[in-house]
Design an enzyme around this catalytic site. Structure first.
Site, short mmCIF file in Angstrom:
data_model
loop_
_atom_site.label_atom_id
_atom_site.label_comp_id
_atom_site.label_asym_id
_atom_site.label_seq_id
_atom_site.Cartn_x
_atom_site.Cartn_y
_atom_site.Cartn_z
N LYS A 195 0.87 -1.18 0.00
CA LYS A 195 0.00 0.00 0.00
C LYS A 195 0.90 1.23 0.00
O LYS A 195 1.41 1.65 1.03
CB LYS A 195 -0.88 -0.02 1.27
CG LYS A 195 -2.22 0.66 1.14
CD LYS A 195 -2.18 2.14 0.89
CE LYS A 195 -1.97 3.00 2.11
NZ LYS A 195 -1.79 4.43 1.72
N GLU A 271 8.56 1.21 11.43
CA GLU A 271 9.66 2.18 11.28
C GLU A 271 9.00 3.54 11.30
O GLU A 271 8.27 3.90 10.38
CB GLU A 271 10.36 2.00 9.93
CG GLU A 271 11.03 0.67 9.72
CD GLU A 271 12.35 0.53 10.44
OE1 GLU A 271 12.80 1.52 11.06
OE2 GLU A 271 12.92 -0.56 10.39
N CYS A 306 13.52 10.31 7.63
CA CYS A 306 13.27 9.95 9.03
C CYS A 306 14.52 10.10 9.87
O CYS A 306 14.44 10.42 11.05
CB CYS A 306 12.71 8.54 9.12
SG CYS A 306 13.78 7.35 8.32
N GLU A 405 8.96 16.19 15.02
CA GLU A 405 9.54 15.88 13.72
C GLU A 405 8.91 16.80 12.69
O GLU A 405 7.69 16.78 12.49
CB GLU A 405 9.26 14.42 13.37
CG GLU A 405 9.87 14.03 12.04
CD GLU A 405 9.59 12.58 11.68
OE1 GLU A 405 8.43 12.15 11.78
OE2 GLU A 405 10.55 11.90 11.28
#
Ligand code: NAD
Ligand code: MN
Length: 502
Positions: A195, A271, A306, A405
């Protein structure tokens, strides 16, 4: 056709590709088909706001069909019971075909999510191909175990594929993140439903055709484009999906754990986000090298990484010198047209992400950080989503821009004194994905590396590693690892078979 060498040639290739039509339907059971509902969504390029195509918007019905197809393929043994050496051959062929289609895949990636063409082939597509071939090459070299039993018993410890894996991936490295999952998932014999992010579905859809051409049997790989709250959620709640592997935000990662608990307790491997400290001590061996790495760590891929080194922790004695070197380095990261091979910093993925980044820049100013570089949207006349790499100095670790973040090119510079303080600030985060440490003192390097609660530490370097090194985080950065043989743990169950000989 040979690889284009300039902006014009890439543009021409893009027009040719779009005129031919790109793959925009779901890929189920070895064929492309629209969503059952017939719904589609616009795939908008952040380069200039152009609508590239309308992509099938999958939902529960499509998920049900894909899971059934994946399960049947798995149970048939057509892939799951193929001798490892045969799976290896197909995987290597798959990797070769990805490489052979590098320019087209790179172009799709760049058009779809705005990253510079100079990286989308060399970094993303080549990295994706490497993840597939490395995993394939490994699979006929791994042995199972025999337990140290008494003479009249045999204890076999074997690994088996988990079955049906749903891989839900983000938009920042679309084909690369997909292949970090597909490599070990397929090598170990699972069936996979991929996906892709609704913001970057194009390479995954094209890749499905390449996988079929390589010999991945139909049903073994299905690709369902669509939104997280529709098809993503349907897969995560599905009673016949054995494992979810995910790369994306911590917020959604947590949601997936809930979905697993509410459904079949499927395994959930995550993750997620990061806010990684890049720590530069007064005795860093080479400040210029540290400055180049610090700039790359926040500007590469528009900061949509990331592991971005988004908190630069600098010891007071070298702060001024390092900051001025980084400001100079940033000149090399001015945003430009992503199809120009000279461009190093492209467009952020969409206008929503642009607004998000600008919102954080305003928060930095409002909370009293000192804006020393960048800070503005640029190239607005293109209709695309571009923002200057931005540096804030005099940041304290409690400020919003140091805690959250941002997932954009915004660097927070935090000053410290001594190793203890560096470690304490470094660890003061809900995340624990990666960290950099710059020092010439070997014991300080090791002590700091050991004390940091993070899955990856780079010493006198940033963002190192290849397929041999595990990738993933501590704390709210996730669980499990991508890459290396450790990744295979996510895709296999362990079976203990105990045999009495008399
Ligand atoms: P996201 O969490 O918004 O989306 C990731 C994927 O999850 C997408 O495919 C999305 O459609 C899907 N999704 C969203 N809601 C869902 C739901 N309710 N159920 C099921 N699926 C759902 O993340 P993003 O914005 O695409 O990516 C950026 C994030 O990814 C950042 O936080 C970044 O740190 C993280 N990331 C982590 C790593 C890593 O390896 N640790 C690597 C790259 C990116
Ligand atoms: Mn897109």
């Amino acid at each position: 056709m040979s690889t284009p060498t300039n902006h014009q040639e890439w543009q021409t290739l893009a027009e040719t590709l779009l005129a031919q039509g790109v793959k925009a339907d779901a890929y189920i059971e070895g064929e492309y088909r629209p969503a059952v509902s017939g719904e589609r969504f616009d795939c908008v390029s952040p380069i200039d706001g152009r609508v590239l195509c309308q992509v099938a918007s999958c939902s529960l019905e499509d998920a049900n069909i894909a899971v059934k197809s994946a399960r049947e393929a798995f149970d048939s043994g057509v892939w799951s019971q193929l001798p490892p050496v045969k799976r290896k051959q197909v995987m290597i062929r798959f990797a070769e075909l990805l490489e052979a289609n590098k320019d087209e895949l790179a172009l799709l990636e760049t058009l779809d999510m705005g990253k510079p063409i100079r990286y989308s082939g060399a970094v993303d597509v080549m990295g994706a191909a490497r993840a597939i071939s490395w995993s394939g090459e490994a699979i006929d070299k791994i042995y199972d175990e025999i337990a140290p039993t008494a003479h009249n018993e045999i204890g076999m410890i074997t690994r088996e594929p988990v079955g049906v894996v749903a891989a839900i991936v983000p938009w920042n490295f679309p084909i690369l993140m997909a292949c970090w999952k597909l490599g070990p998932a397929l090598a170990t014999g699972n069936s996979v439903i991929l996906k892709p992010s609704e913001k970057s579905p194009l390479t995954a859809l094209r890749m499905a055709q390449i996988a079929l051409e390589a010999g991945i049997p139909k049903g073994v790989l299905n690709v369902l484009p669509g939104f997280g709250h529709t098809v993503g959620k349907a897969l995560a709640l599905h009673m016949d999906v054995d494992t979810i592997v995910f790369t994306g935000s911590t917020k959604i990662a947590k949601q997936l754990m809930i979905y697993a608990g509410e459904s079949n307790m499927k395994r959930v491997w995550l993750e997620a986000g990061g806010k990684s400290p890049n720590i530069v001590f007064n005795d860093a061996p080479d400040l210029q090298k540290a400055a180049e790495a610090a700039a790359t760590a926040i500007a590469f891929n528009q900061g949509e990484v990331c592991t971005a080194g988004s908190r630069l922790l600098v010891e007071a004695g070298v702060k001024d010198e390092l900051l001025s070197l980084i400001a100079k380095e940033m000149q090399a990261w001015r945003p430009g047209h992503p199809l120009d091979p000279d461009t190093t910093c492209g467009a952020v993925v969409d206008n929503q992400q642009l607004d998000n980044v600008l919102k954080y820049i305003r928060a930095g100013v409002a909370e009293g950080a000192e804006l020393v570089h960048g800070g503005s949207q640029v190239m607005a006349e293109t209709g695309g989503a571009y923002v200057e790499p931005t540096i804030f100095s005099n940041v304290s670790n409690g400020m919003t821009i140091a805690k959250e973040e941002i997932f954009g090119p915004v660097l927070s510079v935090i000053t410290f004194d001594g190793m203890e303080e560096a470690i304490s600030i470094g660890n003061d985060s809900i995340y624990g994905l990666a960290a950099g440490v710059w020092t010439s003192n070997i014991s300080k390097a090791h002590k700091t590396a050991k004390a940091l609660r993070s899955g990856m530490v780079w010493i006198n370097h940033y963002d190192g590693g290849d397929m041999t090194a595990p990738f993933g985080g501590y704390k709210q950065s996730g669980n499990g690892r991508d890459k290396s043989l450790h990744a295979f743990d996510k895709y296999t169950e362990i079976k203990a078979t105990w045999i009495a000989l008399d």
